[in-house]
Structure formats: structure tokens, C-alpha cells
Scaffold this motif. Structure first.
Motif, short mmCIF file in Angstrom:
data_model
loop_
_atom_site.label_atom_id
_atom_site.label_comp_id
_atom_site.label_asym_id
_atom_site.label_seq_id
_atom_site.Cartn_x
_atom_site.Cartn_y
_atom_site.Cartn_z
N VAL A 1 16.12 1.54 -9.29
CA VAL A 1 15.71 2.74 -8.81
C VAL A 1 16.19 4.01 -9.82
CG1 VAL A 1 16.36 4.25 -6.95
CG2 VAL A 1 16.22 1.92 -6.40
N ARG A 2 17.28 3.87 -10.38
CA ARG A 2 17.57 4.95 -11.38
C ARG A 2 16.68 4.84 -12.65
NH1 ARG A 2 22.63 3.80 -11.82
NH2 ARG A 2 23.19 5.51 -10.13
N GLU A 3 16.39 3.65 -13.05
CA GLU A 3 15.27 3.41 -14.02
C GLU A 3 13.74 4.05 -14.12
OE1 GLU A 3 15.59 -0.72 -15.14
OE2 GLU A 3 17.64 -0.52 -16.13
N ARG A 4 13.39 3.63 -12.69
CA ARG A 4 12.16 3.92 -12.51
C ARG A 4 12.14 5.48 -12.16
NH1 ARG A 4 9.74 -0.14 -7.88
NH2 ARG A 4 10.18 -2.18 -8.80
N ILE B 1 0.90 -1.43 0.06
CA ILE B 1 -0.13 0.07 -0.11
C ILE B 1 0.96 1.11 -0.09
CG2 ILE B 1 -1.94 1.10 1.24
CD1 ILE B 1 -2.59 -1.54 2.50
N GLY B 2 0.85 1.91 -1.05
CA GLY B 2 1.35 3.43 -0.94
C GLY B 2 0.27 4.62 -0.53
N LEU C 1 -6.01 6.73 -13.90
CA LEU C 1 -6.64 5.87 -14.99
C LEU C 1 -5.72 4.84 -15.63
CD1 LEU C 1 -8.83 8.49 -17.04
CD2 LEU C 1 -9.73 6.56 -15.83
N ALA C 2 -4.35 5.41 -15.57
CA ALA C 2 -3.45 4.46 -15.81
C ALA C 2 -2.99 3.17 -14.87
CB ALA C 2 -2.19 5.07 -16.29
N LEU C 3 -3.04 3.83 -13.75
CA LEU C 3 -2.88 2.79 -12.49
C LEU C 3 -4.21 1.94 -12.47
CD1 LEU C 3 -1.63 5.38 -9.58
CD2 LEU C 3 -0.44 3.42 -10.98
N LYS C 4 -5.23 2.38 -12.92
CA LYS C 4 -6.57 1.50 -12.84
C LYS C 4 -6.46 0.57 -13.75
CE LYS C 4 -11.52 1.66 -12.92
NZ LYS C 4 -12.89 2.54 -13.03
N ALA C 5 -5.95 1.06 -15.04
CA ALA C 5 -5.66 -0.09 -16.13
C ALA C 5 -4.66 -1.02 -15.85
CB ALA C 5 -5.31 0.77 -17.60
N GLU C 6 -3.70 -0.80 -15.19
CA GLU C 6 -2.81 -1.83 -14.55
C GLU C 6 -3.38 -2.87 -13.48
OE1 GLU C 6 0.45 0.24 -13.30
OE2 GLU C 6 0.91 1.29 -15.10
N GLN D 1 5.58 1.23 -6.97
CA GLN D 1 4.93 0.53 -7.69
C GLN D 1 3.90 -0.67 -6.76
OE1 GLN D 1 7.34 -1.57 -10.55
NE2 GLN D 1 7.83 0.24 -11.82
N PRO D 2 3.08 -0.05 -5.78
CA PRO D 2 2.47 -0.83 -4.73
C PRO D 2 1.19 -1.50 -5.42
CG PRO D 2 2.05 1.43 -4.48
CD PRO D 2 3.35 1.53 -5.38
N ASP D 3 0.46 -2.37 -4.92
CA ASP D 3 -0.82 -2.97 -5.61
C ASP D 3 -1.82 -1.69 -5.28
OD1 ASP D 3 0.60 -4.88 -6.79
OD2 ASP D 3 0.54 -6.26 -5.22
N ILE D 4 -1.79 -1.25 -3.99
CA ILE D 4 -3.07 -0.66 -3.69
C ILE D 4 -2.49 1.02 -3.38
CG2 ILE D 4 -4.73 -0.07 -1.87
CD1 ILE D 4 -4.47 -2.96 -1.36
N TYR D 5 -3.06 1.91 -3.89
CA TYR D 5 -2.78 3.42 -3.62
C TYR D 5 -3.88 4.10 -2.79
CZ TYR D 5 0.58 3.22 -7.40
OH TYR D 5 1.89 2.71 -8.13
N VAL D 6 -3.38 4.98 -1.82
CA VAL D 6 -4.33 5.71 -0.89
C VAL D 6 -4.05 7.12 -1.09
CG1 VAL D 6 -5.48 5.91 1.28
CG2 VAL D 6 -4.71 3.64 0.59
N PHE D 7 -5.06 7.75 -1.68
CA PHE D 7 -4.96 9.45 -1.79
C PHE D 7 -5.69 10.07 -0.96
CE2 PHE D 7 -3.87 7.45 -5.88
CZ PHE D 7 -2.66 8.26 -6.33
#
Length: 428
Positions: A37-40, A3-4, A104-109, A78-84
């Protein structure tokens, strides 16, 4: 790892001093390999909305830009769950559009996204479920677009913001909104014999910025007492710097600021104007709410009565002996506004005053602002909040790239123009 969380105040989750280090920090904390880390990190800063923020000092970017960095730092892990938590609170409408695209991009993933939010318009075609919390419990739980069937009149009685900004064909009649515990400062001037006096504030060819480097150039305008002026422009354009210059916290690079034609120097402006910061914690110093209003005042029975009267009119009389840091965010904000009333400032500048406010408190602030203007003050509202600006302001001062300034009265006919400016000309 699963969770992020993106906090409402991004500063409370920062650990480094530069934007690039901050985005990388979470990955480093998870012991992800250096190359990955650098790539991300590089991939995120290659995105158009983040390119200009790479290798910047955390302390020298705007609140909206800080929000972007906070979101990027979570995405890098890159967590599986995002809390905003109130992710749009500090963002302009263009950045909100970018935030929506990211979600929307995260949802599509296949990511799960939970959003605690008051601004709802940008979420309506994206969310699968809407839960309304009230009085410590779930007040309503909607699925499959059921929320769109709530009558507009009923929405205004709940703490819900509008679902569709394009419905604002005219400014909302704030007086018709059903608001309990209404805040009123209308009696303050009469109760305490504050002398009302019409005046004109003018600026001529102002150049503002830091260390001689201008952010905005050739600002010229006139404002009369009683006006409520919305100050708009994208994140980082210089709106807060304009406010700090206007009230004498920093000196203009060049140009003049006058009241009734008389040039007002920087030191004098500090005593005549007040600035309500986006984060009121920076402006609260005393041991109680009552003492906060009396800072700089001589201790007399008259001053005590005046301060208590202002607290009463702001709905804060029950908190007179409460430490300011124990108040809610909205109460702190009202307390800082009360200090401006106590000071009898000619002009009050508020920076993003509706950040984190629900519909009910937004309406309360709109009413309070209008009543302050009726006391022959000039109110400047730095805001990206179209709902709030539409129902509160009499005029808009918009700052654009290249130093251009657009100054126009806010009439119902001008609302589409305001919406275009706030959305970067691409509102849908």
C-alpha cells in the motif's frame, strides 16, 4: 476488485480527511499488505501532477484537485476495468492533458476504459468506440473513427460537444444553434419593472486569500454593466476565493472594491452581488422551487407573480411545487440563477457553470448568460471550458502564478491566446 469507478463528484467517494490516506484507503479496504500500500501510494504521489497534493487536507483543496485524488485512489487499487463519470468536469486543460496521458498509459497496459463524458475533444484520438445515448436508448454507435464524418452542423443539433477545439476560429453564433425549449429571461426586467441602471464595478490592488495568506495579489480592474467576463487560471490558483471575496462571503486582505467610485464594504456586497456555486445543492434550502425564489422576500401577490414569471422564463414553471433536490443538476443550476434574478443582483458570479453539461444545455446557458448581461448586469464566469467561454464571454480575466493578471477583450483574434492560456501554452 475488477472495476474501479471515478465519480463525477469526487466528494461522494471520499472516506478520509487527508489526500494520502484517501489514495491508500481503497488498497487497505482490499486487505493489501501495508508495505505494498505504501509503495503504491508513494509511487502515485511521485508523479508531477500529484506531488503538491501529498499530505493535504481533503477540505482545503480545489474541486479539480479533488478529482485528481479520486482518480489516484482508484489507480492505486489497479483494477482491470476503469469507469470514469465526467472525469474532466472539474479539471483545467492542463489537468485534462494529464488525465489523457494517464488514460493512454492504462490503455497501453491493456486496461479497459469506459468514459461517460460530454467534453469530447481530448478523447478523439484515443477512443476506439463512441456510443451516443438519447431518450433512454443507444442513438448511435460509431467505431473506427466513423464519428469524424458527422457534419459539424448536425453535431450542434445533437447534445454533442465539439470534437476539435482548434476549429474555433471565431466565436460560435449561438443564435443559429437549433435548441428546442429555449430559455429566455429577456422579458423579466420589463415584466416586473426592474430598473436598469448602468454602473461600473472596480477593484484596486486587491489581495485575497485566507488567514492573512494571499493567494492572488494586486488585482486591479474595471468592469461595466453588460459585460460577460471569463475568469480563468489553473486549478487551485484562487479563482473561487476571488469570487467569494467579490461577493462579500470572505473579506479581502487589503485593497478596495467600488461601484461608481464608491467603496463597497463586505456586508453591502452580499446584498448587491450573487454567487452561483459549482454545486447548487449547497444553495437550495426551501421545500419547493417557487419557495426557493421567495426566500427573504415578504409574502405578497406581487412577489408570487414575480417568482412564477422568473420560473416560467427559466423553463421551470412545471416544477414550481417540486422539491429542489428532486430537480436535475441543470434545473438546480437554473433555479439558483433564478434566485439571483429575483434578488436583482448587480453582478452574478458563476463557478464552473458548465460542469457536466451536454452541448445543448451549454448553449442554453450561454444564451441565458447573454440575456442577463443585456439587463445591465455584470456576469463573471469561472471556467476552464474553452467552448463555453469562446461563445459567451466578452472579456477574459486570467490569473497566473506569481500574482500576474492578464485582462483582455475576447475577440475572434484573441481566441488563440485564450486557448494557449487554458492549455498552459501547450495545446495540440
Amino acid at each position: 476488485k475488477l472495476i474501479g469507478s471515478v465519480f463525477q463528484d469526487p466528494r461522494s467517494q471520499f472516506y478520509t480527511t487527508t489526500t494520502t490516506d484517501e489514495v491508500a484507503f481503497g488498497c487497505e479496504n482490499l486487505a493489501i499488505g501495508t508495505e505494498q500500500v505504501r509503495e503504491r501510494t508513494d509511487a502515485l504521489f511521485d508523479e508531477p501532477q500529484l506531488t503538491q497534493l501529498k499530505d493535504r487536507s481533503i477540505f482545503k483543496i480545489s474541486s479539480g484537485e479533488k478529482q485528481k485524488i479520486a482518480i489516484a485512489s482508484i489507480r492505486a487499487m489497479q483494477p482491470d476495468i476503469y469507469v470514469f463519470d465526467e472525469p474532466s468536469a472539474n479539471l483545467d486543460m492542463v489537468a485534462i492533458g494529464e488525465l489523457k496521458a494517464t488514460m493512454l498509459a492504462l490503455k497501453a497496459e491493456g486496461k479497459t476504459i469506459i468514459i461517460s463524458e460530454h467534453r469530447l475533444y481530448y478523447l478523439m484520438d484515443m477512443i476506439d468506440r463512441l456510443i451516443v445515448i438519447g431518450n433512454g436508448a443507444v442513438a448511435a454507435d460509431f467505431t473506427d473513427g466513423e464519428w469524424m464524418n458527422i457534419p459539424e452542423k448536425l453535431r450542434w443539433r445533437e447534445p454533442l460537444r465539439t470534437f476539435d477545439l482548434s476549429d474555433f476560429s471565431e466565436t460560435l453564433p449561438i443564435a443559429s444553434c437549433d435548441i428546442q425549449e429555449e430559455t429566455s429571461v429577456a422579458a423579466t426586467a420589463e415584466d416586473f419593472n426592474i430598473i436598469r441602471k448602468h454602473f461600473t464595478l472596480s477593484a484596486d490592488t486587491l489581495r485575497i486569500g485566507y488567514a492573512g495568506k494571499p493567494l492572488i495579489q494586486n488585482i486591479s480592474f474595471q468592469a461595466k454593466s453588460g459585460e460577460v467576463i471569463g475568469v480563468t487560471g489553473k486549478n487551485g490558483i484562487g479563482k473561487t476565493t476571488f469570487a467569494r471575496t467579490l461577493c462579500g462571503l470572505i473579506k479581502q486582505i487589503s485593497g478596495t472594491i467600488c461601484i461608481d467610485g464608491e467603496k463597497i464594504k463586505q456586508r453591502k456586497r452580499r446584498s448587491l452581488f450573487s454567487f452561483v456555486m459549482q454545486d447548487p445543492d449547497y444553495q437550495l434550502f426551501a421545500e419547493s422551487a417557487l419557495d426557493e425564489l421567495k426566500i427573504g422576500q415578504k409574502e405578497t401577490e406581487w412577489i408570487n407573480l414575480k417568482a412564477m414569471g422568473i420560473l416560467t422564463n427559466l423553463g421551470l414553471s412545471d416544477y414550481a411545487d417540486t422539491h429542489p433536490m428532486a430537480l436535475s443538476a441543470g434545473q438546480k443550476q437554473r433555479l439558483t440563477i433564478g434566485a439571483c434574478i429575483m434578488k436583482d443582483s448587480k453582478a452574478i458570479i458563476m463557478d464552473e457553470p458548465t460542469s457536466g453539461l451536454d452541448g445543448k444545455n451549454m448553449n442554453r446557458l450561454s444564451r441565458l448568460t447573454s440575456e442577463l448581461a443585456h439587463q445591465d448586469k455584470i456576469i463573471f464566469l469561472i471556467s476552464h471550458d474553452y467552448e463555453f467561454l469562446a461563445q459567451t464571454c466578452t472579456r477574459i480575466l486570467n490569473f497566473a502564478d506569481g500574482g500576474d493578471t492578464d485582462d483582455f477583450p475576447l475577440t475572434p483574434e484573441a481566441l488563440p491566446k485564450l486557448l494557449r492560456l487554458l492549455s498552459g501554452g501547450d495545446f495540440s
